[in-house]
Design a protein around this motif. Structure first.
Motif, PDB file in Angstrom:
ATOM      1  N   SER A 203       0.874  -1.165   0.000  1.00 57.75           N
ATOM      2  CA  SER A 203       0.000   0.000   0.000  1.00 57.75           C
ATOM      3  C   SER A 203       0.913   1.217   0.000  1.00 57.75           C
ATOM      4  O   SER A 203       1.294   1.728   1.052  1.00 57.75           O
ATOM      5  N   SER A 204       1.324   1.649  -1.180  1.00 57.51           N
ATOM      6  CA  SER A 204       2.280   2.747  -1.291  1.00 57.51           C
ATOM      7  C   SER A 204       2.029   3.504  -2.591  1.00 57.51           C
ATOM      8  O   SER A 204       1.210   3.102  -3.414  1.00 57.51           O
ATOM      9  N   ARG A 205       2.759   4.585  -2.783  1.00 55.02           N
ATOM     10  CA  ARG A 205       2.650   5.359  -4.013  1.00 55.02           C
ATOM     11  C   ARG A 205       3.738   4.981  -5.005  1.00 55.02           C
ATOM     12  O   ARG A 205       4.113   5.781  -5.866  1.00 55.02           O
ATOM     13  N   THR A 229      -2.187   3.033  -3.859  1.00 55.68           N
ATOM     14  CA  THR A 229      -2.904   4.134  -3.218  1.00 55.68           C
ATOM     15  C   THR A 229      -3.645   4.983  -4.251  1.00 55.68           C
ATOM     16  O   THR A 229      -4.747   5.485  -3.991  1.00 55.68           O
ATOM     17  N   ASP A 230      -3.055   5.141  -5.416  1.00 53.38           N
ATOM     18  CA  ASP A 230      -3.680   5.933  -6.465  1.00 53.38           C
ATOM     19  C   ASP A 230      -4.821   5.162  -7.120  1.00 53.38           C
ATOM     20  O   ASP A 230      -5.809   5.759  -7.569  1.00 53.38           O
ATOM     21  N   ASP A 232      -6.686   3.164  -5.351  1.00 48.17           N
ATOM     22  CA  ASP A 232      -7.752   3.386  -4.362  1.00 48.17           C
ATOM     23  C   ASP A 232      -8.441   4.724  -4.612  1.00 48.17           C
ATOM     24  O   ASP A 232      -9.678   4.829  -4.573  1.00 48.17           O
ATOM     25  N   GLN A 233      -7.626   5.736  -4.865  1.00 53.13           N
ATOM     26  CA  GLN A 233      -8.178   7.073  -5.084  1.00 53.13           C
ATOM     27  C   GLN A 233      -9.056   7.119  -6.327  1.00 53.13           C
ATOM     28  O   GLN A 233     -10.163   7.673  -6.312  1.00 53.13           O
TER      29      GLN A 233
END
Length: 477
Positions: A203-205, A229-230, A232-233
């Motif tokens: 879970s990272s960028r 994470t992106d 998810d966004q």
């Protein structure tokens, strides 16, 4: 009388082969004793660490076809020679040269914001200035497969399939399917571009790159991976129910062909030098990180195992070959070329195993060998037990990554399974760096490979390698 534990490997071999018939392959007691000594020596040997540290520090990332690819090849040739292998050579491998220059993605509407993204290997670039299009999202490869083309046509397709961490890494089948097949499927339905949630468990960028493939007759479309994470966004934005527009700009693509090489080193056997145990890893890596766990450590493990074997007073009966394979990442090119070149004499490759799942502890051994050699594998497994390695005699073993191509033409395969719980957090990302390697776990890998290589090289009898021998592989025998 010998203690029962000393007799156990021989008893196991007899029990396994007695019901099979034929002449069983067995490993002499003296070899088992030597292998136990090798196991302990390897747990204190730092050759693998030094090799991995050197390659990732002095060369770094090794994208196939890049300047660092050639630099790494020369570095490994020099290192193999310095380590005392009797023979070091290269065999050419030609493949498409894919180049990455830059990538950019952003949500344009309804909520403008940048996205962390990496182009997939073999993806074409976008037109200059990028493309902007509405997004259609799917939660799985099967959902995209079932979608009507009218729903997809002209849009950027996003697939948000999620991977979860497991010791055996089995969720990679989910992520790799979306990555390798998704862009082609989306293109066949008329999509303008393709995005996926990275094939990873973190879970990272930091997005995960990797290769994709386009079916014959399907027009390649730009394809990239979003950081988790992106992803998810983007999914939260899509759930708002408004049209979502993304701008995607990829500067990448295939630029002709490149000829690299597999680098091969050999310790010559004392009695049957033309037969060999083969092990290794792939020399290339993706370009965001330094390719430490994928796969400098794999080559380093094989080098470390060969090094402790070379220190013995006498070479084993058969030769030991270490191969640093070319361009595994974009399609097993090195492994396939090696298999094609050695298919006619595949019987000489008595057994093989490749390390390509990081450097965490090996926890399981599986094999695909002839029935009469199953007892010998049990003997190897018995010597590995003190290292915490279990033997699953019911499961097949194709040798791993590049060596799966050699297995497909008839090499008996030994798979030494590493704990992949952490591996897909860093796989194909900028986080594939040396600090992810635990030196103690790395030495355990070396010990496992040293035992397996030495005992296979000393075995009386073979493991079943022959042209087409494992064409119907899928069982443990």
């Amino acid at each position: 009388m010998k203690p029962f534990l000393t007799l156990l490997p021989a008893l196991l071999a007899t029990a396994v082969t007695s019901a099979i018939g034929g002449t069983p392959t067995r490993i002499p007691d003296a070899a088992l004793t030597t292998a136990a000594q090798l196991r302990e020596q390897a747990l204190h040997d730092n050759t693998a660490w030094n090799f991995t540290e050197g390659l990732t520090t002095e060369v770094g990332a090794r994208l196939a076809g890049s300047a660092n690819d050639a630099k790494a090849r020369e570095w490994v040739i020099a290192k193999f020679k310095a380590l005392g292998f009797e023979k070091v050579w290269t065999e050419p491998v030609t493949y498409p040269k894919w180049v990455r220059r830059s990538e950019h993605a952003e949500i344009v509407a309804p909520f403008a914001q940048p996205l962390a993204v990496l182009a997939l290997g073999h993806s074409p670039g976008t037109p200059a200035g990028g493309i902007s299009s509405d997004v259609v999202g799917f939660d799985s490869f099967d959902a995209l497969k079932a979608a009507d083309s009218a729903m997809v046509r002209g849009k950027i397709v996003y697939v948000g399939a999620r991977m979860h961490a497991h010791r055996d890494g089995h969720d990679y089948g989910i992520g790799s399917t979306v990555r390798t097949q998704g862009p082609s499927l989306a293109s066949s339905k008329g999509a303008s571009a393709f995005l996926l949630r990275s094939a990873g468990t973190d879970s990272s960028r930091l997005p995960h790159t990797g290769v994709t493939r386009y079916e014959d007759g399907v027009a390649p479309i730009p394809a990239a991976a979003l950081a988790s994470t992106d992803a998810d966004q983007l999914e939260r934005v899509l759930k708002r129910g408004q049209p979502v527009t993304i701008k995607l700009a990829l500067d990448c693509g295939i630029e002709g062909e490149y000829t690299g090489a597999n680098v091969i080193a050999e310790l010559r056997g004392s009695k049957k030098p033309n037969e060999y145990f083969v092990m290794g890893g792939h020399l290339d890596s993706w370009d965001p990180g330094t390719g430490a766990i994928d796969d400098a450590s794999g080559v380093g493990i094989a080098v470390g195992a060969a090094h402790v074997i070379a220190a013995l007073p006498q070479r084993p009966a058969r030769s030991i070959r270490v191969v640093a394979f070319a361009n595994e990442e974009a399609g097993l090119y090195g492994g396939k070329e090696f298999a094609a070149s050695h298919a006619k004499d595949i019987k000489s490759a008595v057994l093989g195993s490749e390390s390509d799942a990081g450097a965490d502890r090996i926890w399981k051994i599986t094999a695909s060998v002839k029935p009469e050699a199953r007892g010998a594998v049990a003997q190897i497994a018995e010597v590995l037990k003190p290292l915490g390695v279990e033997y699953d005699a019911s499961a097949p073993g194709n040798g791993g990554s590049d060596l799966s191509a050699l297995h497909a033409v008839g090499m008996a395969g030994l798979s030494l399974h590493q704990d992949a719980t952490r591996y897909f957090d860093w796989h194909h990302t900028a986080n594939d760096t040396l600090d992810k390697i635990d030196p103690e776990q790395l030495r355990q890998n070396v010990a496992v490979y040293a035992v397996a290589a030495y005992l296979a090289a000393q075995a009386e009898g073979d493991f079943g390698s022959a042209p087409g021998a494992f064409a119907n592989d899928g069982r443990g025998d």
